[in-house]
Write a protein that holds these residues in place. Sequence first.
Motif, short mmCIF file in Angstrom:
data_model
loop_
_atom_site.label_atom_id
_atom_site.label_comp_id
_atom_site.label_asym_id
_atom_site.label_seq_id
_atom_site.Cartn_x
_atom_site.Cartn_y
_atom_site.Cartn_z
N UNK A 56 0.83 -1.21 0.00
CA UNK A 56 0.00 0.00 0.00
C UNK A 56 0.87 1.26 0.00
N UNK A 57 1.80 1.33 0.95
CA UNK A 57 2.62 2.53 1.08
C UNK A 57 3.43 2.81 -0.18
N UNK A 58 4.05 1.77 -0.71
CA UNK A 58 4.91 1.97 -1.88
C UNK A 58 4.11 2.17 -3.16
N UNK A 59 2.89 1.67 -3.21
CA UNK A 59 2.03 1.93 -4.38
C UNK A 59 1.68 3.41 -4.44
N UNK A 60 1.43 4.01 -3.29
CA UNK A 60 1.15 5.45 -3.24
C UNK A 60 2.40 6.23 -3.65
N UNK A 61 3.55 5.82 -3.13
CA UNK A 61 4.81 6.49 -3.49
C UNK A 61 5.07 6.34 -4.98
N UNK A 62 4.86 5.14 -5.52
CA UNK A 62 5.09 4.90 -6.94
C UNK A 62 4.20 5.79 -7.81
N UNK A 63 2.93 5.90 -7.43
CA UNK A 63 2.00 6.77 -8.15
C UNK A 63 2.48 8.22 -8.08
N UNK A 64 2.90 8.61 -6.91
CA UNK A 64 3.40 9.98 -6.73
C UNK A 64 4.66 10.20 -7.57
N UNK A 65 5.52 9.20 -7.62
CA UNK A 65 6.75 9.30 -8.42
C UNK A 65 6.44 9.51 -9.91
N UNK A 66 5.32 8.98 -10.37
CA UNK A 66 4.96 9.09 -11.79
C UNK A 66 4.38 10.45 -12.15
N UNK A 67 4.02 11.24 -11.16
CA UNK A 67 3.38 12.52 -11.46
C UNK A 67 4.37 13.46 -12.14
N UNK A 68 3.85 14.25 -13.06
CA UNK A 68 4.70 15.20 -13.79
C UNK A 68 5.35 16.19 -12.84
N UNK A 69 4.58 16.66 -11.89
CA UNK A 69 5.07 17.66 -10.95
C UNK A 69 6.27 17.12 -10.17
N UNK A 70 6.16 15.87 -9.73
CA UNK A 70 7.22 15.27 -8.92
C UNK A 70 8.50 15.07 -9.73
N UNK A 71 8.37 14.77 -11.02
CA UNK A 71 9.55 14.48 -11.82
C UNK A 71 10.43 15.71 -12.01
N UNK A 72 9.87 16.91 -11.80
CA UNK A 72 10.64 18.13 -11.96
C UNK A 72 11.12 18.70 -10.64
N UNK A 73 10.80 18.02 -9.53
CA UNK A 73 11.17 18.57 -8.23
C UNK A 73 12.28 17.74 -7.60
N UNK A 74 12.14 17.42 -6.36
CA UNK A 74 13.23 16.86 -5.56
C UNK A 74 13.64 15.43 -5.90
N UNK A 75 13.01 14.80 -6.86
CA UNK A 75 13.40 13.45 -7.21
C UNK A 75 12.42 12.42 -6.70
N UNK A 76 12.67 11.21 -7.10
CA UNK A 76 11.75 10.12 -6.77
C UNK A 76 12.18 9.42 -5.49
N UNK A 77 11.19 8.92 -4.77
CA UNK A 77 11.45 8.15 -3.55
C UNK A 77 11.55 6.67 -3.92
N UNK A 78 12.37 5.95 -3.21
CA UNK A 78 12.60 4.53 -3.48
C UNK A 78 11.38 3.68 -3.10
#
Length: 125
Positions: A56-78
Amino acid sequence: GADMFRREDFLNEFNFYFALNTVQRDYLSRILESQMFQRFLDLRQSNPYDADVLFFNESIIEKHNRSMKKSFTSGKRATPFLDDRTSDITETFIPTPPSNWGLPDDGRLYSYTSGFPKLDQNLMG
């Protein structure tokens, strides 16, 4: 306490709640108020390394990592749990062929007289 689930913070964290229509918001609210979700929160607090909790936790993180906004900011979480390939299925299972054990060996053919039964769509939820 500090570990208690804060519904509003959860909904605001990923901003997806505000993109939902009224029906979707109502549905999500009902899920968050359900006994099953409360059970999940209890499990999450008592056993944070449970496979369901990690998924559950990592699925939310993974979805967040795919967002356009996130890709231009501080980077993706593992997401080490989702990225772990140690339990991947690597073999093909070949079932045994059908058996006529227990049936008469007299050359008899078995068939459906009125065709294969059709599913009644009215019985499906």
